[in-house]
Design an enzyme around this catalytic site. Structure first.
Site, PDB file in Angstrom:
ATOM      1  N   ALA A  85     -15.920  22.505  -4.935  1.00 61.23           N
ATOM      2  CA  ALA A  85     -14.422  22.410  -4.496  1.00 61.23           C
ATOM      3  C   ALA A  85     -13.687  21.417  -5.295  1.00 61.23           C
ATOM      4  CB  ALA A  85     -14.483  21.826  -3.114  1.00 61.23           C
TER       5      ALA A  85
ATOM      6  N   ASP B 190     -12.438  30.871  -4.882  1.00 63.99           N
ATOM      7  CA  ASP B 190     -10.919  31.057  -5.163  1.00 63.99           C
ATOM      8  C   ASP B 190     -10.293  32.169  -6.597  1.00 63.99           C
ATOM      9  OD1 ASP B 190     -11.615  29.279  -7.385  1.00 63.99           O
ATOM     10  OD2 ASP B 190     -11.249  27.642  -6.087  1.00 63.99           O
TER      11      ASP B 190
ATOM     12  N   HIS C 260     -21.082  31.789  -3.493  1.00 64.52           N
ATOM     13  CA  HIS C 260     -20.669  31.860  -2.105  1.00 64.52           C
ATOM     14  C   HIS C 260     -19.487  32.765  -1.987  1.00 64.52           C
ATOM     15  CE1 HIS C 260     -21.780  27.319  -1.333  1.00 64.52           C
ATOM     16  NE2 HIS C 260     -22.652  28.125  -1.173  1.00 64.52           N
TER      17      HIS C 260
ATOM     18  N   CYS D 289     -17.168  46.256   1.982  1.00 68.83           N
ATOM     19  CA  CYS D 289     -17.839  46.685   3.199  1.00 68.83           C
ATOM     20  C   CYS D 289     -19.141  46.195   3.420  1.00 68.83           C
ATOM     21  CB  CYS D 289     -17.991  48.372   3.194  1.00 68.83           C
ATOM     22  SG  CYS D 289     -18.864  49.072   4.492  1.00 68.83           S
TER      23      CYS D 289
ATOM     24  N   CYS E 188     -17.984  54.773   5.034  1.00 71.92           N
ATOM     25  CA  CYS E 188     -19.205  54.782   5.908  1.00 71.92           C
ATOM     26  C   CYS E 188     -18.800  54.500   6.984  1.00 71.92           C
ATOM     27  CB  CYS E 188     -20.250  53.874   4.973  1.00 71.92           C
ATOM     28  SG  CYS E 188     -19.975  52.267   5.322  1.00 71.92           S
TER      29      CYS E 188
ATOM     30  N   SER F 114     -18.628  18.923  -7.399  1.00 70.24           N
ATOM     31  CA  SER F 114     -19.468  19.294  -6.121  1.00 70.24           C
ATOM     32  C   SER F 114     -20.076  17.843  -5.739  1.00 70.24           C
ATOM     33  CB  SER F 114     -20.615  20.270  -6.686  1.00 70.24           C
ATOM     34  OG  SER F 114     -21.493  20.739  -5.702  1.00 70.24           O
TER      35      SER F 114
END
Length: 250
Positions: free
Chosen positions: A23, A103, A120, A128, A155, A193
């Protein structure tokens, strides 16, 4: 020798560089991090995966956050740090960018999709949960505004942003790719990080154990600093600008 010149030398001599981002690289673009005071989770509680799947109200809240942009994960522009990484990828020095961020800023800075390993997930589109079909977020605005269940046209499975939520399994393919890159690189550069979120934080450790030099650049110290060849607590974008100038001058 300056630290920028030292890192430029490590990059120049390396045959395969893996960049690992968290981040802290994107806060310089105005995207809030998760855990610090004022971060995302200090303003709203995370919605756990099992709650999203089982509770319509939780799904409604999750989609409201998406369309109100409450978390602030998307809509920012890449900064100097992202652009420096993209240039190193273009030059063939960086083989892969493993990122904890959702992001999409590495791709927007010019790093090809296949060079970005998103462990992540990604907040800029949806998938889906059953068949994996991809949806752009704006495709889903109409059913959200109509307070309808957001389900797959293929689906009828539930659709969710392509992020990995708390309680959701890590993406197997991406973790396998990240592990392979860690074991193959000879230089691992960690950018922004805190290295406290596992299993993601274990990837730079794998690189170190496989013989790579480990460089950690983060505003605050991390628990892994003692394992690193070089540690810098600096602003990422400005420092990488210096590094790129050193590489150009060589």
């Amino acid at each position: 020798m300056s630290k920028a010149k030292e890192l430029a030398g490590l990059i120049r001599r390396a045959e395969r560089v893996m960049v690992f981002t968290g981040a802290g690289i994107s806060t310089e673009s105005g995207i809030p991090d998760f855990r610090s005071p004022g971060g995302v989770w200090s303003k709203m509680k995370p919605i756990y995966f099992q709650d999203f799947v089982s509770d319509r109200d939780a799904r409604r809240e999750a989609w409201t956050r998406v369309f109100n942009k409450s978390a602030g994960w998307v809509g920012a522009q890449p900064n100097a740090g992202h652009h420096a990484i993209a240039e190193l990828v273009r030059q063939g020095k960086v083989s892969a960018v493993v990122t904890q961020n959702v992001d999409n800023l590495h791709q927007e800075s010019g790093v090809p999709d296949y060079k970005v390993i998103e462990i992540h997930g990604n907040a800029s589109y949806a998938k889906c949960l059953q068949c994996g079909m991809r949806y752009e977020l704006e495709e889903l605005r109409a059913p959200w505004e109509a307070d309808e269940e957001i389900i797959c046209v293929n689906c009828t499975g539930l659709i969710k942003t392509a992020t990995i939520s708390f309680g959701q399994s890590m993406p197997e393919v991406e973790m396998e790719r990240a592990t392979a890159e860690a074991e193959a690189c000879d230089l691992c550069i960690v950018l922004g990080s805190s290295l406290v979120v596992y299993p993601a934080a274990g990837i730079p450790v794998m690189a170190k154990r496989a013989g790579a030099k480990l460089v950690i650049i983060n505003r605050e110290p991390t628990d892994m600093d003692s394992y690193a060849h070089m540690v810098l607590n600096v602003e990422i974008g400005a420092f990488l600008d210096e590094v790129m100038k050193e590489l150009e001058a060589a």
